[in-house]
Structure formats: C-alpha cells, structure tokens
Design an enzyme around this catalytic site. Structure first.
Site, PDB file in Angstrom:
ATOM      1  N   PRO A  80      12.482  12.377  10.152  1.00  0.00           N
ATOM      2  CA  PRO A  80      13.414  11.497   9.433  1.00  0.00           C
ATOM      3  C   PRO A  80      12.942  10.048   9.285  1.00  0.00           C
ATOM      4  CG  PRO A  80      14.275  12.160  11.605  1.00  0.00           C
ATOM      5  CD  PRO A  80      13.089  13.021  11.325  1.00  0.00           C
ATOM      6  N   HIS A 132       0.838  -1.203   0.000  1.00  0.00           N
ATOM      7  CA  HIS A 132       0.000   0.000   0.000  1.00  0.00           C
ATOM      8  C   HIS A 132       0.874   1.255   0.000  1.00  0.00           C
ATOM      9  CE1 HIS A 132      -3.245   2.721   1.020  1.00  0.00           C
ATOM     10  NE2 HIS A 132      -4.104   1.729   0.895  1.00  0.00           N
TER      11      HIS A 132
END
Lengths: 302, 302
Positions: free
Chosen positions: B169, B82
């Site tokens: 991050p 997905h």
C-alpha cells in the site's frame, strides 16, 4: 596476499623456448611468488618476466632465476638488437601494495648479495638503490655492454656493489634495484628506415632535451610472422604520471609527419598500471573533472 | 574478497537525511557487504546507493534495505521529478569479479522471492533476469508509476514475478534484475542550440537505429557557476564492451561537424569500471594485442 612487491627482470634470451621456459619455471615453482606474465622478443633476443609476491617469495624466486639464467645463457654467443650486459640484464623491484620504496631498496641489497654469492654474477645496485649518483641510470651502468664489461669493472668508479671486479665469464654482470613502476611502450612506423625511428627517439627523450621521464631508442624490427621490416620507436616511460602515454604518442606522431610517416600501431610490453591508460582515455575522451580515485570502480575494491 | 557483485539500488527518498541514513545503515551493518557510495538528489527526491560483496552479503543487505525502505518511505506522500513505482524503485545486480551474469540472475531471483515474502513488496524481474521480453526494459515496467500500479498489475501481462497482484500500500512494487555495468556519459557542445544535441542524440541511440546499447537525449544546460548555456548530449551506455566510449565519442564528433559544432568536453557521472576507459585508451593509443586481463596490473591484485 597482503604485501605486494613486483619484479620485472629482463633476461637475455628471446629465441630458445626451452631456455625461456626453464627460467620462467624458477618463478612458477617458488612459493610466495606468482608469475604474472612473460613476453619474448626475438629481434631483441630478450624476455621480460613479471612476478609478484611478498619480500621473501620475490627474494627466493629472483635468486633462483639468476642461477638458472647464468647456467643456460651464454653472452659470448648472444646477438640481439637490445643492449645487454648479463644473462639476467636487469632486475627491478617495485612497491605495489603495503610496502615502501625503502622495503624494495632493502630487498635489492639482500638479493644482490645472494646473487653474487650463489650465482657468481657481480651486481650493480641501480635507481633508488644506487650507492652513487652515476649508478642511478641503468644506461650508464650498461655502457660498454657485456663485451666491454670485464675491462669496465677494473675502472676506479666501476667496481660492482657485490661480487668484486671479476665478471661471470658467460653471464656477465647485472643491475638490481628499486624503481617506480615503468611502462614499456613501443610505437611502430610505416617505414623500414630505422633512421626515422632513431631521429624521433632522439627528439622525444629526456637525455637529449625532450620529454621528462622518457627514455627512447630507434630499432629495426622484423615481423616474426610476416617477415616484414619496419622501424620502431621503443620507449621506457619511467614516470607515466609526470609524462603520460598520450603526450608521447602525439609527439611521436607529430614528429613522424616530417617524414610523411605514420604510426601503424603501438605495443605495451608486459604489465601496465591502469592509471597509465586511464589518464590517456581522459585526454582523448576530453573528460573534465574526473576523479581517478573515487570514480574508477576498481579503486574501491583494491 | 574473491567474488564481487555490485548493487546500485535507487530509493525514493532524497530529502529526509534521517530516512536516507536509516536505509544506508542496512548496508553498513551487513557482514560480507561494503558500502561504496550514496548520493541523493533533492529535486528527483531519490538516492542512489552503491555497495559490493559476495552473493550472500549482497543478498542479505539488499533484503534488509527493502524492508527498512518499505517501513519508512510512503509513496502516497512522495513527490519528485523522477518517475518511480516503489520505496526502493529498482535494484540491479552487476557481475564485477569471479562471477557471471548467470550468478547475478540467480541472485536476483533469490532476492526477489525474499523481498516479496519478507517485505511484502511485489517484484518484477528486469533486464537479464526478465521472464518475458517486454520486462527487460525498466521504463516499460515502471510506466504508470506508483499511482497507476495497483491497476496495472491486474492486467493479464503485468502480474509481478513474485508477490502476486497486490501492491504494497505504501511501498508499491519494484524491479530487481541482473544488468551489465552502465556508464553515464555526457558530451558538451559549443552551441546553445539544444536542437543540435537532440538531433545528434537521435542519430546515435539504439532506439532510432543508431549504436547498440546506447540511450541518448539532448539537454539544455546552464553552467551552475558561469551561467553560460550550452547543449549537451546525455548518454547511458548500457554495455560499454559492446559499444565502447570512443565509438560514441567519435560518432558524436562526426555528426556535430554537420552543424560546425565541436565537443568542448565530456563528463563521466559517478562510478566507471576501469575497462570502459582502458578500452578507449587502447583505441586512441593504437595498442595492438593488448590483453586487458593479464596486462593491467590491478587485475592481478583485485
């Protein structure tokens, strides 16, 4: 509100707004009880009132309603399509949440005794509250209607459960009892020939060999706005899980074809539990493996 | 519970039970919020969590969830079928009871600001909460996925609504917004020719000129038990009040006739608000003048 009991009495007045409002006001003004809905039918000359509350709130509202209806509704002057035997004709109690059928049976006996005492209206206990098998069925109790009731209560088997063998001169007698949720469902036909509706009603109802848990009658209806006449199959679904709405609908449509008649529309009178509708959506939408309890969002909130 | 808002965030973890449980625990332990359901897909590597509560409860639970997910899920290590752009990928808010879409838009802004501040994850507002038209559609926001997001947020049009132009991050960015309840609805055909399903999907979906609020694709399905293959029209109904289930169903049936194909059955995936089903029951049963809010019993109890 923790415990919820629902009551859906039918009063024998569907034409005079001031009388209907005076009766409904008895519910509106009772603490512990909430009016949900009321709906009048002029040709039946009858109003269905729906309210919920805890046992105490429903008891008070119910007794007050019967006192007011007995004061304002005179069955000796009453005409209407629907059979009836009292100013309040029937008063069922339904267990909705955090209570049992037994709680509703108990409530029906308390309310029945108070109605006989305080309103002077004799009471038959019916459905789950019935004290003998032939009194389970409202139709059997009501047979003879208001006009035949003074005589009927003299018969050995037909002494009311409360109030003795003397009917109220203008308010008649009534039935009170615990019963499962019921859906009142009417199908309107594109014919003014009431015999078609009567024939279909006879085919689909349990009494005459049709579908389980279906009571049906054929009526002649005149549209209140347009004056147009049409025939109606009027149904009480006494157990919509055993016999779902779609099955009744499709059977009525199939039988109507014999007469070249179609269903122009249907009506649900008063309240309807969502499962009665969801079951029919599942059928028509062809939904496979649908789990009502886990897949309907609201079941997680209730 | 008076006011009810539902949230159905998707987190980018569907394989490690300890991570999934740690995230779901954030919902379980928040007062004013109730966990309804969670369901993981290993091949998508994604988990859908459903919870409800009042605005305050949903706000707290939602912020806690993102903080925990950002701590435990590392998108630089994530693989799955997905598309995804964040540890929590998308977090919609739906108005279920006693609140408006505007309340959910407001909530999305409060939650979005807190997420950026407390979890360090930049947030795009989407759907009803979008601050510009191209951000209504989640697919457009997510284009480029996690891997392309550091660069995308530097583009003039793609500064996040909260948190600035620096992605987290390891947890990336996410979308938060108010949207209407969505129904995932599949219709199975009696053909194994997937092109029929693709053709029908194209005709019915909004994008290609079909019905409003319908997203549809055609898939090739193999029954897990029997191994039988069949074509499926897979639909997301993004507003089942604007475009009801029966209309999609009847249109699919009508288009299928061109190929001599019929619908063998349908599926509703996950939760479905009762109104989506009741509206279709009303249509098929031909119920006139039905008042959903007052006539469905459960609406008085919720």
């Amino acid at each position: 509100m923790a415990q919820i009991i629902e009551s859906i009495p039918n009063i024998s007045e569907g034409r005079r707004p001031e009388v209907i409002e005076a009766c409904v006001d008895q519910i509106r003004t009772t603490p512990g009880c909430t009016l949900l809905n009321y709906s009048s039918d002029e040709s039946h000359n009858r109003t269905v009132i729906t309210y919920i509350g805890d046992a105490k709130g429903v008891e008070e509202a119910s007794v007050k309603l019967v006192k007011k209806a007995a004061e304002l509704i005179d069955l000796t002057q009453h005409t209407g399509e629907h059979p009836r035997m009292g100013a309040v004709d029937v008063m069922p109690f339904l267990a909705i949440k955090d209570c049992t059928t037994e709680d509703c049976v108990e409530l029906s006996k308390v309310v029945g005794a108070r109605i006989a005492e305080e309103a002077g209206v004799p009471v038959f206990l019916y459905e789950y509250s019935a004290t003998r098998p032939e009194r389970q069925n409202l139709v059997k109790i009501r047979k003879g209607q208001f006009e035949g009731m003074a005589e009927k209560v003299q018969e050995p088997d037909w002494e009311p459960d409360f109030g003795g063998r003397k009917i109220h001169p203008t308010a008649g007698v009534m039935a009170v009892g615990a019963r499962p949720p019921l859906v009142a469902y009417n199908l309107n036909l594109n014919t003014d020939d009431v015999q078609v509706a009567k024939d279909i009603a006879k085919i689909i109802r349990e009494k005459d060999g049709g579908l389980k848990c279906v009571k049906a009658m054929g009526f002649d209806i005149e549209d209140e706005v347009t004056g147009k006449k049409y025939a109606q199959v009027s149904i009480n679904m006494t157990n919509y899980e055993q016999t779902p709405l779609y099955r009744v609908t499709e059977l009525v449509k199939a039988e109507a074809k014999r007469y070249g008649v179609v269903v122009t529309g249907t009506e649900i009178i008063g309240l309807c539990p969502m499962k009665a509708l969801v079951d029919s959506a599942e059928y028509y939408l062809q939904i496979k493996d649908f789990d009502f309890h886990t897949q309907v969002l609201e079941n997680h909130i209730l």
